[in-house]
Structure formats: C-alpha cells, structure tokens
Scaffold this motif. Sequence first.
Motif, mmCIF file in Angstrom:
data_model
loop_
_atom_site.group_PDB
_atom_site.id
_atom_site.type_symbol
_atom_site.label_atom_id
_atom_site.label_comp_id
_atom_site.label_asym_id
_atom_site.label_seq_id
_atom_site.Cartn_x
_atom_site.Cartn_y
_atom_site.Cartn_z
ATOM 1 N N ARG A 29 0.761 -1.360 0.043
ATOM 2 C CA ARG A 29 -0.140 -0.002 0.159
ATOM 3 C C ARG A 29 0.878 1.345 0.183
ATOM 4 O O ARG A 29 0.344 2.274 -0.127
ATOM 5 N N LYS A 50 -0.053 4.375 -1.794
ATOM 6 C CA LYS A 50 -1.133 5.281 -1.311
ATOM 7 C C LYS A 50 -0.810 6.560 -0.114
ATOM 8 O O LYS A 50 -1.633 7.226 -0.004
ATOM 9 N N PHE A 56 -4.347 -0.799 6.664
ATOM 10 C CA PHE A 56 -3.759 -0.783 5.279
ATOM 11 C C PHE A 56 -4.734 -1.205 4.100
ATOM 12 O O PHE A 56 -4.725 -0.590 3.355
ATOM 13 N N LEU A 59 -7.955 5.563 -0.884
ATOM 14 C CA LEU A 59 -6.691 5.560 -1.937
ATOM 15 C C LEU A 59 -6.375 6.957 -2.328
ATOM 16 O O LEU A 59 -6.987 7.923 -2.318
#
Length: 238
Positions: free
Chosen positions: A32, A35, A225, A230
């Motif tokens: 992730r 992001k 997470f 986003l």
Amino acid sequence: MQITLYCDMLKQLLENVFIIFYGITLLVSLYRYPKYFDTKLKYLPIIFLYTFLNEILGYLIFTNLNFSLFEDSTYSKYNIVIYNLYNIVFYLYFTYIFMYYIKEVKIKKLIKLGMIFFLIIATINPYFQSFFHSTQIGTYVFGAMVLLACIYIYLKQIFKNNKNDWGRNLLFWLALGLLIFYIGYLPIKMSRQYLNIPESIEKSIIHPLHISLIIICYSCFITGFLRMKLNMPEQNQT
C-alpha cells in the motif's frame, strides 16, 4: 481433559503465529506504500521492518545458546537491550506522528514537552537499571502514557471532525491497535516488574494474553492498510 488440551493447542498456535503478523504487516505496508508515500506515515515500512527483524533477533538470542550478545554465559539469553533500544525509537516515532496530525497548537506544545521529558527519563533510567540487562521500566511506562494521551486526543479529534470517514483512515487503525495493546499490556508490564508472578501463571495466562494483544494490535494495522482511502492527500489525513 479436552479443555486443557484445547488450551494447550491454542497457546502453541499463538506462539507460532504472532511473529507472522509482523511479517504480514510489513508486506501489506509495502503493498500500500504508493497510497501514503507522500505523507508523514511514509516511514512506516521501516518501523515494521525494524520490528520484524528485532523480534527475530530476540527469538534467536533467547532460544539459541550459540547466539548471544554477551560473552558471560550468565547473560546468554538476555535480549532485553535490543527491546530497550527499540522502545525508545518506537515511542518517539509514533508520538511524533500523532502530534503532527493533532490540530490544536497548545496540545502540540504539551506533547513536545512530554517527548523532552521522555528523553530525559530514557537518559536517567540506565543509572537505576542496567540498559543491557534490565527492562527500562520508567522509560517504558512514561513513553506509553504519553503515547496513549496522544492517541486519545487524536481519536477524539477525528470522531468530532470526520465522523463518517474514520474507518478508512489508516492512522485511525494504527491508533486503535496501539490503544488496545497498551491498555492491555501496560498493567502486565508493570506486574512483571513489581510483582512476583508464579511461573505457572506467567506461562498459562500472562504470556498468551501478551501474544494475543500483539495479534489484535497488528490485525488492526493490517485492516487499516487494506481499508485506507486511496491516494489520500496529506491534508486530509486528520
């Protein structure tokens, strides 16, 4: 008889599973990373990598007689020093993170003061307890209290200002995991330090509870997470 067997199986499962959660959290944080790489949380993978490697090193020291930090065989299983150092880094990092996302300037100043006192205590504590052989209980407890205060203030802030979207806020899940862990583990830590806990209770109750709290904490991290918004911009993290 069956209940005892199931309890033993559960304890064995916890012993073998909890460190996997460190690894999963690290992997998910890397997955992730695009992001949140442009936020103050960008160093999270480093902290999780440090945690994962620190736990592996601690396990090796405690279980392998040929792997020790000290030449004196009396201290061959002592891995306390690596946790004392880790706790200082961990507290400073997360306290700074929550302080950054807290909006009220006066509170930020109080947190900075708390961090200064924490460093003073961390400097003084080794004069009363060996940094290499003993848990730095003053450093640990004061650091945990400052961190818990920051978490409480931050959670109060997001519930007030962002009621409908906190479930997709990564920092909320980090706060929730840490809150659950330290509320549950801080009394255990102090009991281990100041009370003569029988070994049978330590093995059957205290240690499994400690591991369970770790699993719950890192499950919250993983959830954060996976659920995080986003491409959430820096200014919307609070």
